[in-house]
Write an enzyme that holds these catalytic residues in place. Structure first.
Site, mmCIF file in Angstrom:
data_model
loop_
_atom_site.group_PDB
_atom_site.id
_atom_site.type_symbol
_atom_site.label_atom_id
_atom_site.label_comp_id
_atom_site.label_asym_id
_atom_site.label_seq_id
_atom_site.Cartn_x
_atom_site.Cartn_y
_atom_site.Cartn_z
ATOM 1 N N ASP A 261 0.821 -1.194 0.000
ATOM 2 C CA ASP A 261 0.000 0.000 0.000
ATOM 3 C C ASP A 261 0.856 1.245 0.000
ATOM 4 O OD1 ASP A 261 -1.960 1.915 0.457
ATOM 5 O OD2 ASP A 261 -1.820 1.644 2.618
ATOM 6 N N HIS A 352 -10.949 -3.312 -6.954
ATOM 7 C CA HIS A 352 -10.796 -2.056 -6.232
ATOM 8 C C HIS A 352 -10.045 -1.005 -7.043
ATOM 9 C CE1 HIS A 352 -10.429 0.593 -2.764
ATOM 10 N NE2 HIS A 352 -9.152 0.710 -3.059
#
Length: 444
Positions: A261, A352
């Site tokens: 991330d 996503h």
């Protein structure tokens, strides 16, 4: 979560910024922003965190620790490296408040306060003067003065930052209703929200970050005690990210779902960075920003029952290295049009990174600076863990709101997330030496 619900920020080295991703969107702050300490301090955050490359927190090998990380230094020789980490300092004063463009620290304390009845504008002014003076002392590694409790007496500043914001309700209580900006209109309700208002909102918002847990807790405790009679703590939450030096080289951090991330955050070098992140008015807010805070619980038991290949299709990226399923490496721009040999899209329609891509949301962007949290078990035995999502933006109506609206309708990741607390705040510009945060508004 969302591409904006990015898992914890902990990226030590920036990658090229594709227009997508949970791993991208839920990033920590860009690592190409200067975070050097005060002139003459002898150490800078850039130097202290070490590492090769052009990243902000991982200087180009010219710092105290050269091209090695603190973790490597500790393995070789220890105590000196720990002292250097503790000496990292981020100035409190400046055009913008600290804690916005700096990399996320290892520990965070977030809190909401409510102004005491009758405190009014004068009480708010006294509070912010005291808080600003205290924050300036603490970020230099000095004692707090009033209500110093010596919890962090042996530590240096440890990259401490303290950031203040105003909630919509504060303007009425402080007699400033006419000055409340329209951008503080309440966030809409989103499908599947489960917001606990007792842990949301608040007249004042405080974000504290530091690379040491005691330093962060100490700062919050002192501010809370100094607020006595003027403001009361409404809610408080603790978070964490990767500790500097935890890896043998700068790496993108992983969130609690195990996904890399931090790839796709706006970069200060981008020509439109300021327009995306900082507000241009009213005058007292010029140089400030708006922040959306969300406590997002991850349904980790459900997530971890998925096989890895299914997790990858939910996100749109390989779990091992963060590369998009369309091919390449972590930093390769996502090819949303690419098809596999069977004719199916390489990035599923509900992945996503596809749903959250700026291209899918009229270019909406936010500067995300989140922290993970873990608060034991819920009554049903499930884990209470996830992301303290923090996103700075010039206008929530053009940033968080349209992105979250789209994610709530078509993002397969949403099935594994619960938004349980929420807040929207105007983050004031920074204070100059001798001044205090909010001065232009309160004395204008």
């Amino acid at each position: 979560m969302t591409e904006q619900i990015s898992p914890p920020a902990g990226t030590d080295e920036p990658a090229a910024a594709p227009a997508d991703g949970l791993a991208d969107g839920l990033a920590d702050v860009p690592t190409d922003v200067p975070a050097d300490g005060p002139a003459g301090a002898g150490f800078s955050r850039r130097a202290l965190l070490g590492g090769a490359g052009a990243g902000l927190a991982v200087g180009a090998g010219a710092g105290v620790l050269g091209s090695r990380t603190l973790g490597a230094q500790r393995g070789a020789g220890g105590a000196a490296s720990a002292r250097q980490l503790g000496r990292a300092a981020v100035p409190f004063h400046g055009a913008h408040q600290a804690g916005i463009v700096q990399p996320a620290q290892a520990r965070a304390q977030l809190a909401g306060f409510d102004l005491a009845p009758g405190a009014g504008r004068d009480g708010l002014r006294r509070l912010l003067k005291n808080w600003s003076e205290t924050a300036a002392l603490l970020t230099r590694g000095e004692q707090a003065g009033a209500h110093e409790n010596q919890i962090a007496l042996d530590a240096g500043p440890c990259a401490l930052t303290v950031t203040f914001g105003f909630g919509s309700s504060l303007f009425d209580k402080a007699g400033l209703t006419a000055q409340r900006p329209p951008q503080l209109a309440p966030l809409p309700d989103f499908p599947e929200d489960a917001i606990d208002r007792s842990r949301s909102d608040g007249d004042l918002w405080v974000q504290i970050g530091a690379d040491d847990a005691l330093v962060a807790f100490h700062a919050l405790r002192v501010l809370q005690q100094q607020a006595a009679g003027l403001a009361a703590l409404r809610w408080q939450m603790s978070g964490f990210s990767r500790t500097p030096g935890a890896t043998d080289r700068p790496m993108t951090a992983r969130n609690l779902m195990g996904q890399l991330d931090g790839t796709n955050n706006p970069k200060p070098a981008d020509p439109d960075f300021a327009a995306k992140v900082f507000a241009d008015g009213p005058g007292w807010l010029a140089g400030g920003t708006y922040v959306v805070f969300r406590r997002i619980r991850m349904l980790l038991d459900n997530w971890e029952n998925l096989p890895t290949d299914r997790q990858e299709r939910v996100i749109g990226r390989r779990k091992a290295d963060g590369a998009p399923l369309s091919g390449g490496t972590e930093s390769t721009p996502v090819d949303l049009a690419k098809q596999n040999d069977d004719g199916l899209l390489a990035i599923p329609v509900d992945a996503h990174i596809r749903v959250a891509a700026p291209a899918s949301n009229s270019g909406a962007a936010m500067l995300r600076r989140g922290f993970s949290y873990q608060d034991g078990l819920l009554p049903d035995g499930s884990l209470d863990a996830g992301l303290l999502f923090i996103a700075f933006q010039a206008d929530p109506a053009r940033g968080f709101v349209p992105v979250q609206r789209r994610l709530s309708r078509g993002d397969s990741l949403s099935r594994f997330l619960r938004h349980e607390a929420s807040g929207l705040y105007a983050v004031l510009p920074g204070a100059q030496e001798g001044g205090y945060v909010g001065q232009a508004l309160l004395e204008g």
